[in-house]
Design an enzyme around this catalytic site. Structure first.
Site, short mmCIF file in Angstrom:
data_model
loop_
_atom_site.label_atom_id
_atom_site.label_comp_id
_atom_site.label_asym_id
_atom_site.label_seq_id
_atom_site.Cartn_x
_atom_site.Cartn_y
_atom_site.Cartn_z
N ASP A 189 -36.17 7.27 -8.39
CA ASP A 189 -35.57 6.55 -9.54
C ASP A 189 -34.68 5.29 -9.03
O ASP A 189 -33.55 5.43 -9.21
CB ASP A 189 -34.59 7.65 -10.29
CG ASP A 189 -34.32 7.23 -11.68
OD1 ASP A 189 -34.99 6.17 -11.99
OD2 ASP A 189 -33.51 7.60 -12.29
N ILE A 223 -17.56 8.32 -17.06
CA ILE A 223 -17.97 7.02 -16.65
C ILE A 223 -19.40 6.80 -16.50
O ILE A 223 -19.49 5.47 -15.97
CB ILE A 223 -17.22 6.98 -14.83
CG1 ILE A 223 -17.77 7.74 -14.16
CG2 ILE A 223 -15.86 6.89 -15.01
CD1 ILE A 223 -17.48 7.79 -12.76
N LYS A 268 -20.19 15.19 -11.67
CA LYS A 268 -21.61 15.27 -12.51
C LYS A 268 -21.65 16.66 -12.98
O LYS A 268 -21.83 17.57 -12.23
CB LYS A 268 -22.53 14.90 -11.77
CG LYS A 268 -24.06 14.69 -12.89
CD LYS A 268 -25.28 14.48 -11.84
CE LYS A 268 -25.25 13.10 -11.31
NZ LYS A 268 -26.43 12.96 -10.54
N VAL A 281 -21.23 11.90 -16.07
CA VAL A 281 -20.48 11.84 -14.77
C VAL A 281 -19.32 11.53 -15.29
O VAL A 281 -18.83 10.69 -16.13
CB VAL A 281 -21.00 10.74 -13.88
CG1 VAL A 281 -19.96 10.52 -12.65
CG2 VAL A 281 -22.54 11.14 -13.34
N SER A 307 -23.81 8.43 -16.64
CA SER A 307 -24.72 9.59 -16.97
C SER A 307 -25.63 9.59 -15.38
O SER A 307 -25.64 8.52 -14.84
CB SER A 307 -25.72 9.32 -18.09
OG SER A 307 -24.71 9.39 -19.25
N GLY A 308 -26.02 10.84 -15.32
CA GLY A 308 -26.90 10.95 -14.21
C GLY A 308 -28.26 11.51 -14.55
O GLY A 308 -28.58 11.68 -15.81
N PHE A 354 -29.26 14.64 -14.59
CA PHE A 354 -29.21 15.91 -15.37
C PHE A 354 -28.01 15.93 -15.95
O PHE A 354 -27.53 17.29 -16.63
CB PHE A 354 -29.44 17.01 -14.52
CG PHE A 354 -28.27 17.45 -13.55
CD1 PHE A 354 -27.29 18.46 -13.75
CD2 PHE A 354 -28.12 16.73 -12.29
CE1 PHE A 354 -26.19 18.75 -13.11
CE2 PHE A 354 -27.21 17.09 -11.42
CZ PHE A 354 -26.25 18.04 -11.52
N GLY A 355 -27.02 15.24 -16.34
CA GLY A 355 -25.73 15.34 -16.97
C GLY A 355 -25.01 14.06 -17.00
O GLY A 355 -25.25 13.11 -16.64
#
Length: 798
Positions: free
Chosen positions: A623, A494, A516, A502, A496-497, A499-500
């Site tokens: 962010d 669904i 995540k 989601v 991205s975050g 560091f990876g």
């Protein structure tokens, strides 16, 4: 043989003249402008997200408002004008005032017919409309009455004293007009049937290059300003021209050195003889050049002090040209183009022969003469060279190993990295300050900040181990989470975050969650970043709890796997509702209502306010963007993704973390440029989100056709709000606000305006923002009269 030698020199002279030229005269658009009557020099600043303007006048630096991006600027007698990025509007500023800034006046605005080029003479302003090549002219900035020129089909224009000239698209012939019809007709007649490539105007003369590459100068010649030097012993030719009232200057193409003629010899400065210039800009009685080595501006001439002196202005780095989306195949990309353009676009070199910028070189004070070795010393010399080669080889090997290690660990050159969550996220190494200070001088500001930063960073790194927070969050096995996501299938992805990736998941007890998963792979620098972001989010979300922050359910830490489990936000990210193609038509999304958008902004503002004011110690998110604002099943907004967050020092002091981080379009320009972080950095990012809600535009976007250069939503919206034309930039999917909403939307817009101020000290706190958005939400149900920027609640500085 003599004839062949002469012919070869002529050939090379013509060849160099045929290379691309830069022409900046009295009234041609550039990144530098001269208002000669007030000795005001302005430039478009490099290395910032907004390509703003800053000026130098009488020893003072003046920041120009509005703080938006500009493509080019050009100066007249007592004013200068700037073409806003994209060409939609043309603003001019009066330089006769002695205030801390110059008052702006907009003389052109048209979304459908943007300008592609501008020129200014002493008091005449002209522009060429993109697409139609129609010429529009105005008489200075005292009024908007257009001068009836009756010209169209001109591809290039330049203005002098009471006249302007341009090149016709079809024939490449010169056409001139203006209030001094005698001079205009005289210059046009002198050019006759010349086929010209480019023109630049001085006070009473015009120079340019014809289609054969030869320099041509026409007009009045009372000070020999038309008599350019033609030296067969120097076949380099010219790469740039700068013209004034009675003089002309040019840059030798092969060396970047300036040569001037006319003006009774008043424009030849000994201090410029060893300086390389990229281009020149002429004023009536002084000339300025863009210094290649350090992107500064140097000016000289009788109108700028003594004719024998030159002055390098204390302005920040200036752009050598516009930032464009191009591979610059003709002459290549200008060095450091990415940093000068803040990572958005490239600067194309317009001359292929001027030497590239090199670091300053200081020759030895008393160099010893080099003598050929005598027979008695040749053996010793060979031994010395052999020893030198051996030592050098060892040093080279060590140096190569060091470079490989730096690149492997990512600590070299302040290298930027990308953390992506829907849009690219940038991180930048902190800059160093190499300036030397005397032992008696007080500590520099940068040194003070660095000391504060080291203490603050030690504090923020304490207590981030995931095991210390296991009692605050549920611990899952990797097998449980793989089962919940159908082995992390693409159907469950669904987003991205930091560091990876989601994934949507469903636990065995029926709970819907978002999981995540950090990027898998060997223990490289990327793995270290994943580990750091994982620990950061786990540490922060384990200790903060608020209805407008996404709640952490648990975590998994097995071997190289790092996963975080959050409560599931049914309605996804705000970014998707604003910018997804499915939401083009009005009414598709619940958020296509002014009241709902203001409510979402208030929810997010309360979450950020909690981080800044109520978390102990305070947290700076770093962010803030629309893709990190999620909506639950009740359309309540919550702030997410704490992978880049840091603890704030006491009393909201500024400090320098090891890297500047954020997302292009949202990152605080002050933070990116100076690497100085405060809570006001989050305020800037949130201001961009408010402008997204207001306009429906992305933080960085192109026009509806997908053509042209990228435009910042800050550039797009701020000037319209300041000019009282907010209706032109409102999201059309919602439609105009009704009587109860119009005041609320206006207050909302002015709040956003204050949030994106260039300097953090001029931005409101999150408490101020919450108060104003609460007031705007109340106004949606009850109107209380007119609102302007003066009607805002007090915005104090921290």
């Amino acid at each position: 043989m003599m004839i062949i030698h002469l012919f070869s020199k002529v050939f090379f002279f013509i060849f160099f003249l045929c290379l691309p030229q830069i022409l900046h005269g009295l009234g041609s658009g550039s990144t530098i402008s001269i208002s000669f009557s007030t000795s005001t020099v302005c430039g478009i600043v490099a290395g910032e997200i907004n390509k703003r303007i800053e000026c130098y006048k009488n020893g003072n630096l003046i920041k120009i408002q509005p703080n938006i991006s500009y493509d080019s600027i050009v100066g007249g007698g007592t004013f200068f004008c700037g073409l806003r990025s994209g060409g939609r509007s043309l603003l001019c500023w009066d330089t006769t005032t002695n205030s801390s800034t110059f008052p702006p006046k907009r003389i052109y605005y048209n979304n459908l017919s943007p300008l592609k080029e501008i020129s200014v003479g002493d008091n005449q302003v002209c522009g060429v409309v993109n697409g139609t090549n129609e010429v529009k002219c105005w008489r200075g900035i005292v009024g908007s009455k257009q001068i009836p020129s009756g010209f169209s089909g001109l591809k290039s224009i330049s203005s002098g004293f009471n006249f302007s000239c341009g090149i016709l698209v079809n024939s490449n012939k010169v056409k001139c007009w203006g209030s001094d019809l005698t001079l205009a007709s005289e210059i046009e007649s002198q050019f006759g049937n010349f086929s010209m490539v480019e023109l630049t105007a001085g006070g009473l003369h015009v120079c340019g290059f014809n289609s054969s590459g030869f320099l041509v100068c026409k007009g009045r010649n009372f000070a020999k300003q038309l008599d350019f030097p033609f030296d067969l012993n120097d076949s380099s030719g010219f790469s740039s021209l700068g013209l004034g009232f009675d003089y002309s200057c040019a840059i030798r193409q092969s060396s970047g050195i300036v040569v001037c003629w006319g003006g009774n010899g008043s424009y030849t400065s000994n201090l410029t003889k060893d300086v390389n210039f990229e281009f020149l800009v002429g004023g009536m009685n002084f000339v300025c050049g863009f210094v290649t080595r350090n992107s500064s501006i140097m000016c000289w001439g009788p109108g700028f002090g003594n004719a024998s002196l030159s002055l390098e202005l204390p302005l920040p780095k200036i752009l050598p040209g516009p930032c464009v989306q191009s591979e610059c195949s003709q002459c290549g990309i200008y060095p450091e183009s990415q940093s000068l353009c803040f990572g958005i676009g490239n600067i194309c070199r317009t001359s292929c022969s001027i030497p590239l910028p090199l670091p300053p070189f200081s020759p030895p004070q008393n160099p010893s003469p080099v003598l050929p070795p005598t027979p008695s010393t040749s053996k010793r010399l060979r031994r010395g060279l052999l020893a030198f080669a051996m030592v050098g080889s060892i040093g080279a090997f060590v140096g190569i190993c060091t470079i490989i290690y730096c690149l492997y660990n990512g600590v070299c050159l302040g290298r930027k990295q990308i953390h992506n969550s829907v849009q690219p996220t940038i991180t930048r190494g902190g800059s160093s300050n190499n300036a030397r200070t005397s032992s008696n001088s007080p500590p520099s500001r940068s040194l003070t900040i660095r000391r504060q930063g080291s203490r603050a960073f030690r504090r923020q790194r304490s207590g981030t181990s995931s095991t210390k927070h296991a009692d605050r969050a549920e611990e899952f096995t990797f097998q449980e989470l793989a089962l919940a996501t159908n082995d992390f299938s693409l159907e469950n992805k669904i987003g991205s975050g930091s560091f990876g990736v989601v994934y949507r998941g469903k636990l065995v007890d029926g709970r819907e969650v978002a999981i995540k998963r950090g990027e898998t792979g060997p223990k490289t620098k990327k793995y270290q970043e994943k580990e750091s972001a994982f620990e950061s989010e786990l540490a922060f979300l384990s200790r903060v709890h608020h209805k407008h922050l996404v709640r952490l359910v648990g975590f998994c830490e097995e071997r190289d796997e790092r996963l975080l489990v959050y409560e599931y936000m049914k309605n996804g990210a705000l970014y998707d509702h604003l910018h997804d193609r499915k939401n083009i038509e009005k009414g598709y999304s619940v958020i296509n209502s002014w009241k709902i958008r203001i409510k979402i902004a208030l929810d997010a503002a309360r979450g950020i306010e909690y981080l800044h004011n109520y978390a102990v110690p305070p947290i700076i998110h770093r962010d803030i963007k629309s893709s990190n604002i999620l909506l639950d099943s009740d359309w309540t907004a919550r702030v997410s993704d704490f992978g880049l967050s840091l603890l704030s020092p006491e009393s909201n002091q500024a400090f320098r973390p090891t890297k500047a981080a954020g997302t292009v379009g949202y990152i605080d320009p002050e933070y990116y440029g100076l690497n100085v972080l405060t809570t006001k950095s989050d305020v800037y990012g949130f201001g961009v989100v408010l402008l997204e809600l207001l306009t429906g535009k992305k933080a960085i976007f192109r026009d509806e056709n997908g053509d042209g250069d990228p435009i910042s939503v800050v550039d797009y919206a701020v000037s319209a709000i300041l000019a009282g034309e907010m209706a032109m930039i409102l999201d059309p999917r919602i439609g105009p606000p009704d009587s109860n909403e119009s005041e609320a939307v206006e207050l909302f817009a002015f709040t956003a305006l204050h949030c994106v101020n260039l300097e953090g000290k001029d931005r409101p706190t999150m408490t101020d923002i919450v108060s104003n958005i609460e007031r705007a939400l109340n106004l949606c149900d009850d109107s209380h009269g007119s609102i302007s920027s003066a009607g805002l609640l007090s915005f104090g500085s921290d």
